[in-house]
Design a protein around this motif. Structure first.
Motif, PDB file in Angstrom:
ATOM      1  N   ALA A  93       0.817  -1.369   0.078  1.00 24.81           N
ATOM      2  CA  ALA A  93      -0.034   0.295  -0.134  1.00 24.81           C
ATOM      3  C   ALA A  93       0.814   1.293  -0.127  1.00 24.81           C
ATOM      4  O   ALA A  93       0.280   2.248  -0.419  1.00 24.81           O
ATOM      5  CB  ALA A  93      -0.805   0.029   1.098  1.00 24.81           C
ATOM      6  N   THR A  94       2.061   1.140   0.654  1.00 27.44           N
ATOM      7  CA  THR A  94       2.894   2.498   0.833  1.00 27.44           C
ATOM      8  C   THR A  94       4.081   2.381  -0.048  1.00 27.44           C
ATOM      9  O   THR A  94       4.761   3.757  -0.346  1.00 27.44           O
ATOM     10  CB  THR A  94       3.375   2.574   2.327  1.00 27.44           C
TER      11      THR A  94
ATOM     12  N   THR B 295      -7.870   1.860  -0.497  1.00 28.06           N
ATOM     13  CA  THR B 295      -7.285   0.683  -0.995  1.00 28.06           C
ATOM     14  C   THR B 295      -7.796  -0.727  -0.813  1.00 28.06           C
ATOM     15  O   THR B 295      -8.529  -0.953   0.205  1.00 28.06           O
ATOM     16  CB  THR B 295      -5.741   0.533  -0.114  1.00 28.06           C
TER      17      THR B 295
ATOM     18  N   VAL C 144      -8.770  -0.446 -11.355  1.00 25.63           N
ATOM     19  CA  VAL C 144      -8.074   0.509 -10.050  1.00 25.63           C
ATOM     20  C   VAL C 144      -7.657   1.916 -10.616  1.00 25.63           C
ATOM     21  O   VAL C 144      -7.113   1.864 -11.678  1.00 25.63           O
ATOM     22  CB  VAL C 144      -6.883  -0.527  -9.712  1.00 25.63           C
TER      23      VAL C 144
ATOM     24  N   ARG D  26      -1.037   1.277  -6.306  1.00 23.45           N
ATOM     25  CA  ARG D  26      -0.813   0.527  -5.203  1.00 23.45           C
ATOM     26  C   ARG D  26      -2.245   0.736  -4.696  1.00 23.45           C
ATOM     27  O   ARG D  26      -2.606   0.440  -3.246  1.00 23.45           O
ATOM     28  CB  ARG D  26      -0.013   1.213  -4.248  1.00 23.45           C
ATOM     29  N   GLY D  27      -3.254   0.746  -5.371  1.00 22.18           N
ATOM     30  CA  GLY D  27      -4.644   0.731  -4.981  1.00 22.18           C
ATOM     31  C   GLY D  27      -5.226  -0.676  -4.839  1.00 22.18           C
ATOM     32  O   GLY D  27      -6.240  -1.015  -4.100  1.00 22.18           O
TER      33      GLY D  27
ATOM     34  N   ALA E 281      -2.424  -2.522   5.345  1.00 20.01           N
ATOM     35  CA  ALA E 281      -2.495  -1.390   4.278  1.00 20.01           C
ATOM     36  C   ALA E 281      -3.379  -0.527   4.967  1.00 20.01           C
ATOM     37  O   ALA E 281      -3.247   0.635   4.584  1.00 20.01           O
ATOM     38  CB  ALA E 281      -3.548  -2.214   3.218  1.00 20.01           C
TER      39      ALA E 281
ATOM     40  N   HIS F 266      -4.240   4.431   5.747  1.00 25.79           N
ATOM     41  CA  HIS F 266      -5.301   4.309   4.445  1.00 25.79           C
ATOM     42  C   HIS F 266      -6.442   3.788   4.695  1.00 25.79           C
ATOM     43  O   HIS F 266      -6.374   2.758   5.210  1.00 25.79           O
ATOM     44  CB  HIS F 266      -4.480   3.699   3.065  1.00 25.79           C
TER      45      HIS F 266
ATOM     46  N   THR G  82      -9.177   1.176   3.965  1.00 27.14           N
ATOM     47  CA  THR G  82      -9.055   0.079   3.205  1.00 27.14           C
ATOM     48  C   THR G  82     -10.358  -0.636   3.420  1.00 27.14           C
ATOM     49  O   THR G  82     -11.095  -0.760   4.291  1.00 27.14           O
ATOM     50  CB  THR G  82      -7.838  -0.709   3.934  1.00 27.14           C
TER      51      THR G  82
END
Length: 528
Positions: free
Chosen positions: A62-63, A364, A382, A386-387, A407, A411, A413
């Motif tokens: 995710a990051t 995410t 998407v 990183r989605g 994740a 964020h 999620t």
């Protein structure tokens, strides 16, 4: 002088590590104690060691940052192996720090019966890591930690194991010296690549996880615009770029597969053409293949390339954009996307309700190896890098919920899971509540292992082992203090997601047909 545990954390902090996931054990308690002196590092305590590594992996995906897991010795370390294997197969930068028995009690190659002892703990990790290290002495903790971090975060990314004898954590050690290395990316000669592109009339870009990890999306979008090439993204590259040239569907769909068949040049960027994407290499060899990869061996292991450029995907692609000549469009990508959407609508109206509920979200999405996850991995559009996190590297059922914990650190999620896979780590509902993470679990309950039930049906096998006794999932979540609602079907899922905040669960009672991305339905296999 600092203690070994303090030195280890100082190195992690110097590499901008802000969060680690872990579970305490008798041998690693010194690390938990040392965290009090490093308020910049947040420890998220989980309920199973496998969750620690899955969460570190989800955080990394995710990051783009290093994901760190801290676990204890022997069985604690062994519990991480499935999650470590997923990180390895998917190229995630993860550091697994596991303690080992005291060095003073170790006899190499001998099992003496010390608590949590193995004959060779590091050897368990060798097949599922990029590199593995044992700290040989207390003064070398900092240097070994630094080396392990560098290995995990330098391309090609991958998980790294660091074993630390427990007595080293309490020993006094020198103050660590850390030198951060900034990688440089040279560009090889592009002459032959330029010739291939200049001679093509129907180029196709195939972008993989390596392209996503290098941040190559803008350069790939620019290249696609200049040479008017459709972009097929692998599962690991979904959301790579918002270019209008992106094909919004999997290569398993015949309209997308036809792009591959008709292309006179495939430009492969950061991919190794794995079996899940190529229907176990039933896709024919490209007419011509230009491969861009940080690892030359990976670039050509499944389809031999006519030209290989070894280097960073973002750097090389940006250089290609500056060198190539503009082309006219040969493919109407909008028409292909419309055809794929119509195919999916006809195949499963119910699955399309799920996909529509997830449209336009800035969350995410983490999908498990379950039928709803397969639909998302194949057909969800998407919209950001990183989605989407999706475990098709190793195909580890049970990835979705624990990876989403990682994740969700910072964020919003959404975890999409099945009833079977969720039960692998349901105890970490306690972690979700304790940490107050912005994670909504969408749990699709079809009565068991739906994909395996389908596999048995198409093989004319007796249905066995796949119909499961399950709890009332909403009540289970509520018992941990997590709000939950139950829906029959996907009609109200969008509104339920809009209303969800913080830790929450939405249980959807529904059964979906597997999509064409699943191996029983691969069209190239079924056409032979």
């Amino acid at each position: 002088m600092p203690k070994g545990a303090e030195s280890l954390l100082t190195v992690l902090a110097a590499h901008d590590v802000e969060v680690v996931f872990g579970l305490p054990g008798v041998h690693n308690l010194a690390i938990w104690e040392a965290l009090g002196k490093h308020p910049g590092i947040r420890m998220i305590g989980v309920r199973h060691e496998q969750t620690a590594v899955y969460a570190a992996d989800g955080y990394a995906r995710a990051t783009g940052k290093l994901g760190v897991a801290v676990v204890t010795t022997g069985p604690g370390a062994a519990n991480t192996l499935g999650a470590t294997g997923e990180a390895w197969a998917s190229g995630s930068p993860v550091l697994v720090i596991a303690t080992d028995i005291p060095s003073t009690l170790r006899q190499p190659g001998v099992h003496r019966g010390v608590l949590h002892e193995t004959r060779d703990q590091k050897a368990m990790f060798t097949p599922v890591t990029k590199a593995s290290f044992d700290v040989p002495s207390a003064p070398e903790i900092a240097a070994c930690t630094d080396k392990a971090v560098q290995q995990a975060t330098q391309s090609p990314h991958g998980p790294v194991y660091l074993g630390v004898p427990t007595d080293f954590l309490s020993a006094e050690v020198p103050h660590p010296t850390i030198t951060k290395v900034t990688p440089t990316h040279a560009v090889a000669d592009l002459t032959e690549a330029e010739k291939l592109i200049a001679g093509s009339e129907r180029p196709l870009i195939w972008a993989g996880g390596g392209a996503a990890r290098s941040g190559a999306g803008p350069a790939i979008g620019a290249l696609a615009t200049k040479i008017q090439a459709p972009i097929i993204t692998t599962y690991g590259a979904r959301g790579l770029t918002d270019s209008p040239h992106v094909v919004r569907g999997p290569v398993h769909a015949p309209p997308v597969g036809k792009l591959w068949d008709d292309a006179d040049l495939v430009i492969a960027i950061g991919t190794d053409f794995d079996g899940m994407m190529t229907q176990n290499w039933l896709q024919p060899k490209p007419h011509a293949l230009l491969a861009v990869n940080i690892d030359k061996a990976e670039a050509g292991k499944n389809y031999p390339a006519d030209v290989t450029i070894e280097g960073d995907a973002a750097t090389v692609t940006a250089a290609l954009v500056a060198r190539v000549t503009a082309k006219q469009a040969a493919v109407d990508v909008d028409a292909v996307n419309a055809e794929v959407r119509a195919l999916a609508e006809a195949d499963s109206p119910e699955a399309m309700k799920l996909l529509r509920a997830l449209e336009d979200t800035d969350a995410t999405i983490v999908a498990d190896m379950c039928i709803p996850g397969y639909w998302i991995g194949g057909f969800h559009h998407v919209t950001k890098p990183r989605g989407l996190a999706y475990p098709v590297g190793w195909g580890t059922l049970g990835f979705g919920f624990p990876a989403a914990i990682g994740a969700a650190v910072g964020h919003r999620t959404i975890a999409v899971v099945g009833d079977g896979g969720f039960l692998f780590a349901c105890g970490d509902l306690a972690t979700l509540k304790q940490e107050g993470l912005p994670l909504t679990i969408v749990l699709v309950d079809d009565g068991g292992y739906g994909m395996l039930r389908y596999d048995q049906q198409v093989a004319n096998h007796t249905i066995s082992g796949v119909d499961l006794t399950r709890p009332d999932f909403a009540k289970l979540a509520e018992s941990f203090g997590i709000p939950a609602v139950t829906l029959n079907g996907f009609d109200d899922l969008k509104s339920a997601l809009d209303e969800a905040s913080g830790p929450s669960m939405i249980v959807v009672n529904a059964s979906l047909k597997p999509p064409i991305t699943t191996s029983p339905r691969w069209y190239r296999k079924n056409a032979t």
